[in-house]
Write a protein that holds these residues in place. Structure first.
Motif, mmCIF file in Angstrom:
data_model
loop_
_atom_site.group_PDB
_atom_site.id
_atom_site.type_symbol
_atom_site.label_atom_id
_atom_site.label_comp_id
_atom_site.label_asym_id
_atom_site.label_seq_id
_atom_site.Cartn_x
_atom_site.Cartn_y
_atom_site.Cartn_z
ATOM 1 N N LEU A 85 -13.124 -11.378 -8.906
ATOM 2 C CA LEU A 85 -12.062 -10.626 -9.571
ATOM 3 C C LEU A 85 -11.456 -9.590 -8.625
ATOM 4 O O LEU A 85 -10.237 -9.379 -8.625
ATOM 5 N N ALA A 86 -12.303 -8.946 -7.840
ATOM 6 C CA ALA A 86 -11.803 -7.974 -6.869
ATOM 7 C C ALA A 86 -10.892 -8.643 -5.847
ATOM 8 O O ALA A 86 -9.860 -8.079 -5.447
ATOM 9 N N VAL A 87 -11.256 -9.851 -5.407
ATOM 10 C CA VAL A 87 -10.418 -10.582 -4.446
ATOM 11 C C VAL A 87 -9.066 -10.916 -5.068
ATOM 12 O O VAL A 87 -8.009 -10.720 -4.447
ATOM 13 N N SER A 145 -15.307 -2.732 -5.139
ATOM 14 C CA SER A 145 -15.174 -3.820 -4.165
ATOM 15 C C SER A 145 -13.736 -4.064 -3.752
ATOM 16 O O SER A 145 -13.494 -4.695 -2.710
ATOM 17 N N SER A 146 -12.794 -3.602 -4.547
ATOM 18 C CA SER A 146 -11.389 -3.881 -4.246
ATOM 19 C C SER A 146 -10.901 -3.123 -3.022
ATOM 20 O O SER A 146 -10.034 -3.617 -2.283
ATOM 21 N N ALA A 192 -11.200 -11.850 5.040
ATOM 22 C CA ALA A 192 -12.581 -12.338 5.022
ATOM 23 C C ALA A 192 -13.561 -11.226 5.377
ATOM 24 O O ALA A 192 -14.637 -11.112 4.772
ATOM 25 N N THR A 193 -13.206 -10.401 6.354
ATOM 26 C CA THR A 193 -14.058 -9.256 6.702
ATOM 27 C C THR A 193 -14.160 -8.285 5.538
ATOM 28 O O THR A 193 -15.233 -7.750 5.249
ATOM 29 N N GLY A 194 -13.041 -8.046 4.859
ATOM 30 C CA GLY A 194 -13.071 -7.174 3.684
ATOM 31 C C GLY A 194 -13.948 -7.715 2.583
ATOM 32 O O GLY A 194 -14.679 -6.957 1.929
ATOM 33 N N VAL A 195 -13.909 -9.022 2.367
ATOM 34 C CA VAL A 195 -14.756 -9.637 1.340
ATOM 35 C C VAL A 195 -16.225 -9.485 1.706
ATOM 36 O O VAL A 195 -17.072 -9.213 0.847
#
Length: 269
Positions: A85-87, A145-146, A192-195
């Motif tokens: 959901l954050a993604v 996480s967002s 991807a790094t943020g995830v």
């Protein structure tokens, strides 16, 4: 043909040797840590610290403990729901802020105000607005996480080569096509790094929420019950549960890092 095979083997030898050295160093580091832990626990210098052997045996036992597995499931369910959901929320917002400077400038104060707020401090607010408990946990996970996903998406879009945008614009492509064909693929490694960073935050916040609020299940709830015990067994349960939390975080980070390297080999190069 034989010379090609020989050359390939020669290229692989230094790489395999480097991997072997890396694995050996990791193994020596883990073994040294466990040995120091065992000696410190047996010496009694730290009264609350049990020996490593007792703790590891208990950690293995938790793998077949239905109560702990139910708590583990409660934490993972919230994390598995919250991170995607954050993604879904953060990536479009990051693309919008990165591609429309006017929107980024008008929302900068709002973003800089919300981002430093500790997510744990929002637990009472989350419980007030979201019921049942799992909804509040997921909502706070999404909020926390967002931010790394949003910020990495924003910086990734800003880092896009202007030449690529101008090339598509010269061929008559609109803003939507430029974002889809140039901005998003170029920013993908940053996303991807943020995830990957958000995944660790997800686990931390889930356990923190469960530990503060309690609730019916979760690793945090298990830690509360274990910490209320008396004697060395209680501390063994606490550390054993923390070991599992660390193992889960390590596994998730490793899987995401490998997927990132596989998908974006050109960035590593």
């Amino acid at each position: 043909m034989m010379s090609t095979i020989t050359a390939t083997r020669r290229e692989r030898t230094p790489l395999a040797r480097a991997k072997l050295i890396k694995v050996t160093r990791h193994a020596v580091g883990v073994a040294g840590f466990l040995l120091a832990w065992q000696l410190l626990g047996m010496s009694g210098l730290v009264r609350w610290l049990p020996p490593a052997t007792d703790t590891l045996i208990r950690a293995v036992g938790l793998a077949v403990d239905p109560i702990f597995l139910d708590d583990l499931r409660g934490t993972l369910v919230a994390a598995v729901i919250g991170l995607p959901l954050a993604v879904v929320i953060a990536v479009p917002i990051g693309l919008l802020l990165g591609t429309v400077p006017a929107v980024e400038e008008s929302t900068r104060v709002f973003v800089e105000f919300l981002r430093p707020i500790p997510s744990v401090a929002l637990i009472p607010l989350g419980l007030f607005f979201f019921q049942p408990e799992i909804n509040a946990k997921v909502a706070l996970i999404v909020f926390a996480s967002s931010w790394p996903i949003l910020i990495n998406t924003l910086y990734g879009v800003r880092d896009v080569d202007p030449l690529g945008k101008e090339t598509l614009r010269s061929f008559g492509f609109g803003k939507g096509a430029i974002i889809w064909r140039v901005s998003l693929p170029s920013a993908a490694p940053f996303i991807a790094t943020g995830v990957r960073l958000a995944a660790s935050i997800t686990l931390i916040l889930a356990v923190s929420f469960e530990y503060i609020v309690g609730g019916s299940s979760g690793i945090g709830s298990f830690l509360i019950e274990a910490s209320t015990g008396i004697g060395a067994d209680a501390m063994i349960d606490v550390i054993a549960a923390l070991i599992w939390a660390g193992v889960i975080g390590l596994v998730v980070n490793t899987l995401l890092l490998r997927a990132e390297r596989r998908l974006f080999k050109w960035r590593t190069a």
